[in-house]
Motif scaffolding. Structure first.
Motif, PDB file in Angstrom:
ATOM      1  N   LEU A   1       0.845  -1.184   0.000  1.00 15.56           N
ATOM      2  CA  LEU A   1       0.000   0.000   0.000  1.00 15.56           C
ATOM      3  C   LEU A   1       0.887   1.243   0.000  1.00 15.56           C
ATOM      4  CD1 LEU A   1      -3.046   0.570   0.117  1.00 15.56           C
ATOM      5  CD2 LEU A   1      -2.834   0.732   2.604  1.00 15.56           C
ATOM      6  N   HIS A   2       0.632   2.169  -0.921  1.00 20.88           N
ATOM      7  CA  HIS A   2       1.484   3.348  -1.033  1.00 20.88           C
ATOM      8  C   HIS A   2       0.769   4.499  -1.743  1.00 20.88           C
ATOM      9  CE1 HIS A   2       1.850   1.524  -4.996  1.00 20.88           C
ATOM     10  NE2 HIS A   2       2.268   2.696  -5.452  1.00 20.88           N
ATOM     11  N   ARG A   3       1.410   5.625  -1.700  1.00 21.05           N
ATOM     12  CA  ARG A   3       1.027   6.804  -2.486  1.00 21.05           C
ATOM     13  C   ARG A   3       2.233   7.722  -2.539  1.00 21.05           C
ATOM     14  NH1 ARG A   3      -1.461  11.679   0.385  1.00 21.05           N
ATOM     15  NH2 ARG A   3      -0.756  11.474   2.531  1.00 21.05           N
ATOM     16  N   PHE A   4       2.230   8.639  -3.512  1.00 25.03           N
ATOM     17  CA  PHE A   4       3.254   9.685  -3.541  1.00 25.03           C
ATOM     18  C   PHE A   4       2.535  11.021  -3.514  1.00 25.03           C
ATOM     19  CE2 PHE A   4       2.439   8.808  -8.047  1.00 25.03           C
ATOM     20  CZ  PHE A   4       2.215  10.085  -8.541  1.00 25.03           C
ATOM     21  N   PHE A   5       3.213  12.030  -2.973  1.00 25.45           N
ATOM     22  CA  PHE A   5       2.597  13.351  -2.897  1.00 25.45           C
ATOM     23  C   PHE A   5       3.668  14.404  -2.655  1.00 25.45           C
ATOM     24  CE2 PHE A   5       2.561  11.348   1.190  1.00 25.45           C
ATOM     25  CZ  PHE A   5       2.732  12.331   2.155  1.00 25.45           C
ATOM     26  N   ASN A   6       3.299  15.641  -2.912  1.00 26.09           N
ATOM     27  CA  ASN A   6       4.200  16.778  -2.717  1.00 26.09           C
ATOM     28  C   ASN A   6       3.622  17.646  -1.615  1.00 26.09           C
ATOM     29  OD1 ASN A   6       5.788  19.043  -2.830  1.00 26.09           O
ATOM     30  ND2 ASN A   6       5.511  19.429  -5.010  1.00 26.09           N
ATOM     31  N   GLN A   7       4.208  17.564  -0.436  1.00 26.90           N
ATOM     32  CA  GLN A   7       3.717  18.369   0.679  1.00 26.90           C
ATOM     33  C   GLN A   7       4.514  19.659   0.868  1.00 26.90           C
ATOM     34  OE1 GLN A   7       3.804  16.207   4.408  1.00 26.90           O
ATOM     35  NE2 GLN A   7       5.622  15.080   3.811  1.00 26.90           N
ATOM     36  N   SER A   8       5.363  19.981  -0.108  1.00 30.32           N
ATOM     37  CA  SER A   8       6.128  21.223  -0.031  1.00 30.32           C
ATOM     38  C   SER A   8       5.392  22.338  -0.771  1.00 30.32           C
ATOM     39  CB  SER A   8       7.523  21.020  -0.645  1.00 30.32           C
ATOM     40  OG  SER A   8       7.443  20.987  -2.052  1.00 30.32           O
ATOM     41  N   ALA A   9       5.931  23.532  -0.693  1.00 26.83           N
ATOM     42  CA  ALA A   9       5.330  24.695  -1.362  1.00 26.83           C
ATOM     43  C   ALA A   9       5.865  24.869  -2.781  1.00 26.83           C
ATOM     44  CB  ALA A   9       5.595  25.956  -0.539  1.00 26.83           C
ATOM     45  N   GLU A  10       6.805  24.028  -3.179  1.00 23.57           N
ATOM     46  CA  GLU A  10       7.424  24.126  -4.503  1.00 23.57           C
ATOM     47  C   GLU A  10       7.141  22.864  -5.308  1.00 23.57           C
ATOM     48  OE1 GLU A  10       9.052  26.867  -5.569  1.00 23.57           O
ATOM     49  OE2 GLU A  10       8.593  27.781  -3.632  1.00 23.57           O
ATOM     50  N   PRO A  11       7.147  22.971  -6.634  1.00 23.49           N
ATOM     51  CA  PRO A  11       7.003  21.756  -7.441  1.00 23.49           C
ATOM     52  C   PRO A  11       8.174  20.807  -7.179  1.00 23.49           C
ATOM     53  CG  PRO A  11       6.799  23.720  -8.806  1.00 23.49           C
ATOM     54  CD  PRO A  11       7.261  24.170  -7.452  1.00 23.49           C
ATOM     55  N   CYS A  12       7.944  19.527  -7.381  1.00 31.43           N
ATOM     56  CA  CYS A  12       9.045  18.569  -7.306  1.00 31.43           C
ATOM     57  C   CYS A  12       9.065  17.780  -8.609  1.00 31.43           C
ATOM     58  CB  CYS A  12       8.923  17.653  -6.091  1.00 31.43           C
ATOM     59  SG  CYS A  12       7.599  16.465  -6.156  1.00 31.43           S
ATOM     60  N   ARG A  13      10.231  17.289  -8.935  1.00 24.78           N
ATOM     61  CA  ARG A  13      10.409  16.489 -10.147  1.00 24.78           C
ATOM     62  C   ARG A  13      11.012  15.167  -9.715  1.00 24.78           C
ATOM     63  NH1 ARG A  13      14.400  16.310 -14.123  1.00 24.78           N
ATOM     64  NH2 ARG A  13      15.608  17.864 -13.009  1.00 24.78           N
ATOM     65  N   PHE A  14      10.479  14.068 -10.252  1.00 26.03           N
ATOM     66  CA  PHE A  14      10.985  12.761  -9.876  1.00 26.03           C
ATOM     67  C   PHE A  14      10.831  11.776 -11.020  1.00 26.03           C
ATOM     68  CE2 PHE A  14       6.512  12.707  -8.722  1.00 26.03           C
ATOM     69  CZ  PHE A  14       6.073  11.438  -9.065  1.00 26.03           C
ATOM     70  N   GLU A  15      11.628  10.719 -10.952  1.00 28.93           N
ATOM     71  CA  GLU A  15      11.479   9.599 -11.874  1.00 28.93           C
ATOM     72  C   GLU A  15      10.682   8.505 -11.179  1.00 28.93           C
ATOM     73  OE1 GLU A  15      15.402   9.604 -14.771  1.00 28.93           O
ATOM     74  OE2 GLU A  15      15.214   8.042 -13.249  1.00 28.93           O
ATOM     75  N   CYS A  16       9.872   7.832 -11.968  1.00 33.23           N
ATOM     76  CA  CYS A  16       9.141   6.658 -11.488  1.00 33.23           C
ATOM     77  C   CYS A  16       9.427   5.527 -12.459  1.00 33.23           C
ATOM     78  CB  CYS A  16       7.650   6.952 -11.395  1.00 33.23           C
ATOM     79  SG  CYS A  16       6.677   5.525 -10.863  1.00 33.23           S
ATOM     80  N   ARG A  17      10.015   4.462 -11.924  1.00 34.78           N
ATOM     81  CA  ARG A  17      10.324   3.271 -12.733  1.00 34.78           C
ATOM     82  C   ARG A  17       9.403   2.147 -12.271  1.00 34.78           C
ATOM     83  NH1 ARG A  17      14.947   2.144 -15.428  1.00 34.78           N
ATOM     84  NH2 ARG A  17      15.999   3.782 -14.220  1.00 34.78           N
ATOM     85  N   ILE A  18       8.662   1.596 -13.227  1.00 30.18           N
ATOM     86  CA  ILE A  18       7.754   0.491 -12.965  1.00 30.18           C
ATOM     87  C   ILE A  18       8.410  -0.766 -13.512  1.00 30.18           C
ATOM     88  CG2 ILE A  18       5.519  -0.466 -13.598  1.00 30.18           C
ATOM     89  CD1 ILE A  18       4.523   2.449 -13.709  1.00 30.18           C
ATOM     90  N   THR A  19       8.546  -1.786 -12.626  1.00 32.09           N
ATOM     91  CA  THR A  19       9.233  -3.018 -12.999  1.00 32.09           C
ATOM     92  C   THR A  19       8.362  -4.221 -12.656  1.00 32.09           C
ATOM     93  OG1 THR A  19      11.304  -1.921 -12.434  1.00 32.09           O
ATOM     94  CG2 THR A  19      11.380  -4.301 -12.718  1.00 32.09           C
ATOM     95  N   PRO A  20       8.064  -5.090 -13.615  1.00 34.45           N
ATOM     96  CA  PRO A  20       8.377  -4.977 -15.040  1.00 34.45           C
ATOM     97  C   PRO A  20       7.526  -3.890 -15.688  1.00 34.45           C
ATOM     98  CG  PRO A  20       6.938  -6.857 -14.664  1.00 34.45           C
ATOM     99  CD  PRO A  20       7.271  -6.289 -13.308  1.00 34.45           C
ATOM    100  N   GLY A  21       7.859  -3.573 -16.937  1.00 32.91           N
ATOM    101  CA  GLY A  21       7.088  -2.567 -17.656  1.00 32.91           C
ATOM    102  C   GLY A  21       5.617  -2.951 -17.738  1.00 32.91           C
TER     103      GLY A  21
END
Length: 189
Positions: free
Chosen positions: A91-111
């Motif tokens: 169980l998970h989620r991602f989120f940005n709790q800062s006041a600035e945009p964030c940039r990230f990579e997300c790799r899904i394995t396997p595709g």
């Protein structure tokens, strides 16, 4: 019929409701199924609800700003260069709790092509004004279809709706709605 929401050969899609963007770095097809790799620009306050996947793991790598990843009840705040991996069934989620945009990579394995298609369809529907304020499709068959193909399973109250959404997704396939959504919005393979 209006033009496509993003140019046919573009590898970047944007969501005007969420004010996010996704760039496809390497698709499942391009990696021979090893992974799907996207780069995400996430607005302050942006993110997704708790969910899990049965068929793939996800790795998040923070490239700019700060990304929060919740694993069960634990919240991990990733700074630039840090990563977190979410195993299958976690169980998970991602989120940005800062006041600035964030940039990230997300790799899904396997595709997972269905996940790539999910992003394109939902972002395309957002451009066409066919989503609610949470950027979920307004049409119940479209909602069921994107949940069906995404490999995503919800938690909490939304988990109780999963069987109904799966049924709607299957109906969307039978009625040709899924095919129409694919033809209209999926251009990155």
């Amino acid at each position: 019929m209006p033009p496509l929401s993003h140019p046919p050969n573009s590898r970047k899609i944007t969501n005007p409701v969420l004010k996010d963007e996704v760039v496809f770095i390497e698709t499942s097809q391009e990696s021979n199924g090893r992974h799907s790799l996207v780069e995400v620009l996430l607005s302050p306050g942006g993110g997704n609800p708790l969910h899990y996947h049965r068929e793939f793991a996800e790795e998040f790598v923070c490239l700019e700003g700060e990304l929060s990843v919740q694993l069960d009840k634990e919240i991990i705040r990733l700074k630039v260069g840090e990563s977190a991996t979410v195993p299958v069934h976690r169980l998970h989620r991602f989120f940005n709790q800062s006041a600035e945009p964030c940039r990230f990579e997300c790799r899904i394995t396997p595709g997972f092509p269905g996940f790539e298609q999910f992003l394109q369809i939902v972002y395309g529907l957002a451009h066409d004004g066919q989503v609610n304020r949470q950027a979920m499709p307004k049409n119940p068959f479209a909602l069921g279809y994107v949940i069906l193909i995404s490999g995503t399973y919800m938690s909490g109250l939304m988990a109780a709706l999963q069987p109904a959404l799966t049924w709607l997704g299957r109906q969307a396939v039978k009625r040709g709605i899924g095919s129409t959504l694919q033809q209209r919005y999926v251009s990155i393979e």
